[in-house]
Enzyme design. Sequence first.
Site, short mmCIF file in Angstrom:
data_model
loop_
_atom_site.label_atom_id
_atom_site.label_comp_id
_atom_site.label_asym_id
_atom_site.label_seq_id
_atom_site.Cartn_x
_atom_site.Cartn_y
_atom_site.Cartn_z
N ARG A 37 -0.38 -3.35 -5.63
CA ARG A 37 0.59 -3.30 -4.52
C ARG A 37 1.99 -3.33 -5.10
O ARG A 37 2.37 -4.30 -5.77
CB ARG A 37 0.36 -4.48 -3.58
CG ARG A 37 1.28 -4.49 -2.36
CD ARG A 37 0.81 -5.58 -1.39
NE ARG A 37 1.59 -5.59 -0.16
CZ ARG A 37 2.69 -6.32 0.01
NH1 ARG A 37 3.15 -7.10 -0.96
NH2 ARG A 37 3.34 -6.28 1.16
N SER A 103 -4.85 -1.17 6.89
CA SER A 103 -4.32 -2.44 7.41
C SER A 103 -4.16 -2.39 8.91
O SER A 103 -3.58 -1.44 9.45
CB SER A 103 -2.93 -2.71 6.82
OG SER A 103 -3.02 -3.17 5.51
N LYS A 132 4.61 -11.10 2.35
CA LYS A 132 4.90 -9.81 2.98
C LYS A 132 6.19 -9.90 3.80
O LYS A 132 6.32 -10.78 4.64
CB LYS A 132 3.74 -9.41 3.88
CG LYS A 132 3.94 -8.06 4.54
CD LYS A 132 2.77 -7.65 5.39
CE LYS A 132 3.15 -6.42 6.17
NZ LYS A 132 2.03 -5.56 6.44
#
Length: 208
Positions: A37, A103, A132
């Site tokens: 990520r 997601s 996040k």
Amino acid sequence: MQLPRVYAITDTQISGLSHADQVRLLADGGATFVQLREKNLPALNFYREAKAATEISGVRIVINDRADVALAVKAVGVHLGQDDLPPEAARTLLGDEAIIGYSTHNIVQAQAAASLPVDYIAIGPIFRTTTKANADPEVGLNGLRAVRKAIGDIPLVAIGGITPENAPAVIEAGADSVAVISGLLSGGPAAISAQFRALTELLSSRQT
Ligand code: 3NM
């Protein structure tokens, strides 16, 4: 597809390490499936790091957000967010064998995802997370149970604020897998392998 109980995701800011170094340490702890990520690097740098990570033997790599990078480095798949390429388009690019994850952040999105060409659905944040930016409202364990009911047997990954303390309850609420960033990476490089191994062992006897 069979997901690992612990779905490790890299983060260079939290770990202070390159993606490849994180993958090596996670693999030392037994990981065979890792998502890279990356929210900051230009494509060229991320491509190079992702290429190095996919060359580490014994670990299947999924790329967050970027189907182009996944294709270019021959990763096993891509993990898409709500604002990325739609799963149908990523499927066309990557082919039938690719793993495509998606997601979702509430039950409406999860229900919609169930009819898309995806291999697993992620739901989160389950708990509060600072990893996040602009995270959605917490889904909680009750929300997770409702999502499990709504999507049937599709593999389900829970994400957001998951720790060794709350992970067993997350599996009991219906997740097949827990996706974890800070819970694996924030203890510093020396702790990563052991934290992955310990969480996997903790969850290994749990049934969904
Ligand atoms: N996605 P941590 S929450 C990357 O809600 C990500 O879809 C989320 O990191 C979502 O394990 C999240 O450190 C952050 O809480 C997960």
